[in-house]
Design an enzyme around this catalytic site. Structure first.
Site, PDB file in Angstrom:
ATOM      1  N   ASP A  67      34.072  34.114  45.487  1.00  0.00           N
ATOM      2  CA  ASP A  67      33.645  34.448  45.989  1.00  0.00           C
ATOM      3  C   ASP A  67      31.730  34.593  45.555  1.00  0.00           C
ATOM      4  O   ASP A  67      32.192  33.380  44.359  1.00  0.00           O
ATOM      5  CB  ASP A  67      34.035  36.061  45.329  1.00  0.00           C
ATOM      6  CG  ASP A  67      34.447  36.227  43.726  1.00  0.00           C
ATOM      7  OD1 ASP A  67      34.889  34.481  43.153  1.00  0.00           O
ATOM      8  OD2 ASP A  67      35.530  37.073  42.974  1.00  0.00           O
ATOM      9  N   ASN A 136      41.056  45.938  36.381  1.00  0.00           N
ATOM     10  CA  ASN A 136      41.152  47.146  37.625  1.00  0.00           C
ATOM     11  C   ASN A 136      42.387  46.630  38.757  1.00  0.00           C
ATOM     12  O   ASN A 136      41.998  47.141  39.544  1.00  0.00           O
ATOM     13  CB  ASN A 136      39.979  47.708  38.083  1.00  0.00           C
ATOM     14  CG  ASN A 136      39.531  46.466  38.645  1.00  0.00           C
ATOM     15  OD1 ASN A 136      39.336  45.512  39.093  1.00  0.00           O
ATOM     16  ND2 ASN A 136      38.059  46.961  39.671  1.00  0.00           N
ATOM     17  N   HIS A 138      41.454  43.754  40.066  1.00  0.00           N
ATOM     18  CA  HIS A 138      40.858  42.571  41.318  1.00  0.00           C
ATOM     19  C   HIS A 138      40.804  41.846  41.502  1.00  0.00           C
ATOM     20  O   HIS A 138      41.572  41.288  40.431  1.00  0.00           O
ATOM     21  CB  HIS A 138      38.967  43.406  41.419  1.00  0.00           C
ATOM     22  CG  HIS A 138      38.316  42.953  40.183  1.00  0.00           C
ATOM     23  ND1 HIS A 138      37.337  43.648  40.220  1.00  0.00           N
ATOM     24  CD2 HIS A 138      38.170  41.702  39.478  1.00  0.00           C
ATOM     25  CE1 HIS A 138      36.493  42.221  39.172  1.00  0.00           C
ATOM     26  NE2 HIS A 138      37.294  41.159  38.959  1.00  0.00           N
ATOM     27  N   GLU A 143      38.010  44.916  45.255  1.00  0.00           N
ATOM     28  CA  GLU A 143      38.092  46.303  44.500  1.00  0.00           C
ATOM     29  C   GLU A 143      39.418  47.182  44.525  1.00  0.00           C
ATOM     30  O   GLU A 143      39.525  47.428  45.514  1.00  0.00           O
ATOM     31  CB  GLU A 143      37.039  46.887  44.666  1.00  0.00           C
ATOM     32  CG  GLU A 143      35.492  45.876  44.166  1.00  0.00           C
ATOM     33  CD  GLU A 143      35.668  45.709  42.097  1.00  0.00           C
ATOM     34  OE1 GLU A 143      36.562  45.876  41.742  1.00  0.00           O
ATOM     35  OE2 GLU A 143      34.330  45.856  41.938  1.00  0.00           O
TER      36      GLU A 143
END
Ligand code: GLP
Length: 268
Positions: A67, A136, A138, A143
């Site tokens: 990313d 979270n 990811h 996400e």
């Protein structure tokens, strides 16, 4: 899914670097999927050591990073381009033409996503993908969402991700709100995956990834469906697993306490 708990962060880096270097040794022209964040730093440090001490040859290796932030130029110290050159690329004999990161400054981000995905497919897909994990759940910048986004795409970052990553920036307002990320299918198509987790703040995310139901609201849970995943967890990140795992779950995920039992996995 094979889960290994290691005694500390340094050991995590050693073991991850051994897996990556084993991959390169067995297949010198490997296609590596690489991750950023604080977790893989010790792995990169040990990889550089292996290159310097033992001459691990990166010359035929191709890399694709997971990313990149949208809107940060390559020379911004918080861009993933900068991170990768700083921590790995400029220290080893990688061919610059074989290094790939999404271009977060592309004029047309949708076209950039398509081109990035095509470049991965044109190389025959990723042999070994290294992943960290967000608090979270990811992976990359995939996400929590209502559906798994398959291919490389533009992401609107969640507020909790922005806040978690603000520690690298002078102020939370400087954290980009968008990113380009490989998709879940891109990641799942990798032949092998190594997921790394460090620190007690990742303990719940690790537990949810390994043990809870597979859902796009917990993106890392998809890895339970991959046939060749090694999870390397430092003690602090393993606390929920140790406390909550049922015997049945332990059997299902092939739970080991010692990474040493993983010797030979790459060579097989
Ligand atoms: C970022 C990256 C992820 C990484 C995550 C965790 O959001 N896009 O690839 O796994 O941070 O980072 P850290 O290892 O610093 O906790």
């Amino acid at each position: 899914m094979r889960v290994f708990i290691v005694k500390n962060y340094e050991e995590l880096g050693v073991q991850a670097a051994q897996i990556v270097s084993g991959q390169i040794y067995v297949k010198p022209n490997s296609i590596l999927g690489l991750a950023t964040g604080s977790t893989p730093l010790s792995m990169y440090r040990h990889l550089v050591n292996i290159y310097q001490e033992y001459g691990l040859d990166f010359s035929e290796v191709t890399t694709f990073n997971l990313d990149e932030y949208v809107g940060l130029p390559e020379d911004d110290k918080n861009s993933y381009h900068y991170y990768m050159y700083n921590h790995l690329f400029r220290h080893v004999n990688l061919d610059r033409m074989k290094i790939h990161l999404p271009d977060g400054m592309a004029v047309n981000i949708d076209e950039e996503c398509l081109a990035y995905e095509k470049a991965i497919q044109d190389c025959g897909g990723i042999d070994l993908q290294v992943l960290g994990i967000g608090q979270n759940g990811h992976i990359g910048f995939n996400e929590p969402d209502e559906k798994f986004e398959a291919y490389t795409h533009e992401v609107k970052l969640k507020q909790d991700t922005i806040e978690a990553n603000a520690r690298f920036f002078d102020d939370v307002s400087e954290v980009p709100t968008r990113a380009v990320s490989m998709g879940i299918k891109t990641i799942m198509q990798a032949k092998k995956v190594v997921l790394l987790a460090n620190g007690s703040n990742k303990a719940e995310a690790v537990y949810r990834a390994v043990c809870e139901s597979i859902t796009p609201t917990n993106p890392a849970s998809i890895l339970q469906l991959h046939q060749d995943v090694i999870v390397i967890i430092e003690e602090g990140a393993a606390t929920y697993l140790r406390d909550r795992l049922t015997l049945q779950q332990k059997e299902r995920i092939l739970f080991f306490n010692k990474i040493h039992e993983c010797n030979g996995i790459i060579a097989s």
